[in-house]
Design an enzyme around this catalytic site. Structure first.
Site, PDB file in Angstrom:
ATOM      1  N   ASP A 176       0.797  -1.219   0.000  1.00 12.90           N
ATOM      2  CA  ASP A 176       0.000   0.000   0.000  1.00 12.90           C
ATOM      3  C   ASP A 176       0.831   1.271   0.000  1.00 12.90           C
ATOM      4  OD1 ASP A 176      -2.588  -1.142  -0.051  1.00 12.90           O
ATOM      5  OD2 ASP A 176      -2.408  -1.650   2.078  1.00 12.90           O
ATOM      6  N   ASP A 201      -5.284  -5.646  -5.813  1.00 16.09           N
ATOM      7  CA  ASP A 201      -5.033  -4.234  -5.569  1.00 16.09           C
ATOM      8  C   ASP A 201      -3.598  -3.823  -5.921  1.00 16.09           C
ATOM      9  OD1 ASP A 201      -6.773  -5.713  -3.831  1.00 16.09           O
ATOM     10  OD2 ASP A 201      -7.079  -3.984  -2.561  1.00 16.09           O
TER      11      ASP A 201
END
Length: 413
Positions: A126, A188
């Site tokens: 992330d 993701d």
């Protein structure tokens, strides 16, 4: 002066190759998108809503994350939370649209709070979301050399999670202990390759480009079913690189098509094509988009998971991510009919998101309602959330760029 009203010859400056047939097609159908979406009205709406959000923030180094269903106030998180980069990214986009220095001041402020993340070891994938949405947009608009250094540091850090035997970035190191998972890669993660691509072209190592391409290739081979729907997670043997199985963590079931996961991959492979000009990735991005589009409900806003039989919860974030991706994808597709279809669909999605059914308006100070965060964890159900707002705003900015004959992607980045 509104910065987006300045015409710029980005194609000649950076020798960007965009299929001229597809681009001409988009110019022909832009009027149709403008008829569907009042871009400036909705950008002005975002400016107003963001001002209300700023008025709620009374502490340093916190970031708005979500607003619960029927709630009025934001839940705030610290810089370590994966969504922390979206709020400064929103502020940078508002500065880009308005040219108003007050938004730059706030964007600088919140981007600065994230600087410690660029100086620590990798925690998970992330880092790409946290840094590129904030520092990436910041450098693009301000050319602050400190921002560039932060991006390059972060790219090198993200690359430490790459396993060459597997051929992908380890997404969630903490899951090795928590769930006894081996090397894991999530859908993701395709979004965070952009950080590596950018760094490799702006002073970073060429190996960053190679890592991003290898990750995309390996994911393309292992992460998708025969119909091109995505698994959320793929587990690999870290030593041999062999795929073990595909599973879900945030979707309805291991074999279901989780809407936001599919959206991440459509966007990620569009970016990968943009950065590589490898036709394999352009073809694949279209296949991923087509299965998503084929299964959409009438209003074009997906349910949180296409295979949830209850069809109770919508996910505006998946719609916003996909709309933004389709706008860019349409500039690359050489088939002008298909390019126009993608562009029209993106406009229709943004139009629906801009309606009273999905805009927050007086309900709260977010841009959008009806996002599903993590249904299996019973978290963020029918809420407002910053990543939905970020990609909604980005899609409007992209339409605005087309309106003044700018490219979708600012290659000065």
């Amino acid at each position: 002066m509104n910065k987006l009203k300045r015409r710029s010859d980005m194609l000649s400056k950076r020798n960007v190759i965009i299929p001229l047939i597809a681009l001409a097609s988009l110019m022909c159908c832009f009027q149709l998108a403008r008829d569907l979406v009042d871009v400036e009205k909705n950008l002005d709406y975002c400016v107003t809503q963001a001002g209300k959000t700023l008025a709620q923030i009374n502490r340093d180094s916190v970031f708005p994350r979500d607003i619960e269903k029927d709630g009025k106030r934001w839940n705030f998180v610290r810089k370590e939370e994966w969504t922390s980069g979206f709020w400064p990214g929103i502020l940078w986009y508002l500065y880009e649209y308005t040219g108003d220095a007050k938004w730059k001041i706030q964007a600088d402020r919140f981007t600065g709070y994230l600087n410690p993340l660029t100086r620590r070891p990798a925690v998970d994938h992330d880092l790409g979301f946290q840094v590129f949405c904030s520092f990436g947009n910041g450098y693009r608009l301000s050319h602050d050399p400190g921002y560039k250094k932060a991006i390059l540091r972060s790219a090198d850090t993200l690359a430490t999670l790459f396993n060459p035997k597997v051929g992908t970035i380890l997404s969630w190191p903490f899951m090795i202990k928590k769930e006894k998972w081996p090397h894991n890669t999530i859908a993701d993660n395709m979004m965070n390759l952009e950080l590596l691509f950018w760094a490799s072209k702006n002073g970073g190592s060429k190996s960053l480009y190679d890592i991003a391409v290898k990750h995309a290739e390996t994911t393309m081979k292992n992460h998708f079913r025969a119909d091109y729907s995505a698994y959320h997670v793929v587990l690999y043997d870290a030593a041999s690189g062999k795929k073990i199985r595909g599973i879900t963590y945030q979707g309805y079931s291991d074999e279901s098509m989780w809407a936001r996961g599919q959206a991440w991959t459509i966007y990620g492979y569009t970016v990968t094509y943009r950065e590589t000009r490898d036709s394999r990735f352009l073809d694949f991005a279209q296949k991923l988009a087509d299965v998503y589009i084929k299964r959409l409900p009438a209003d074009l806003i997906p349910f949180w998971d296409f295979d949830d039989p209850e069809h109770g919860l919508k996910d505006a974030s998946a719609a916003a991510i996909t709309a933004s991706a389709l706008i860019e994808l349409s500039t690359f597709v050489p088939d002008r009919t298909k390019a126009a279809q993608y562009f029209k669909l993106a406009g229709q999605m943004i139009s629906e998101l801009s309606s009273r059914h999905y805009q927050s308006r007086d309900s709260n100070s977010a841009f959008l309602l009806h996002t599903t965060g993590n249904k299996p964890a019973n978290s963020g159900l029918d809420c407002s959330i910053t990543y939905a707002d970020y990609y909604y705003l980005e899609s409007l900015i992209r339409l605005k760029r087309l309106a003044v004959n700018q490219t979708i992607y600012d290659y000065l980045r």
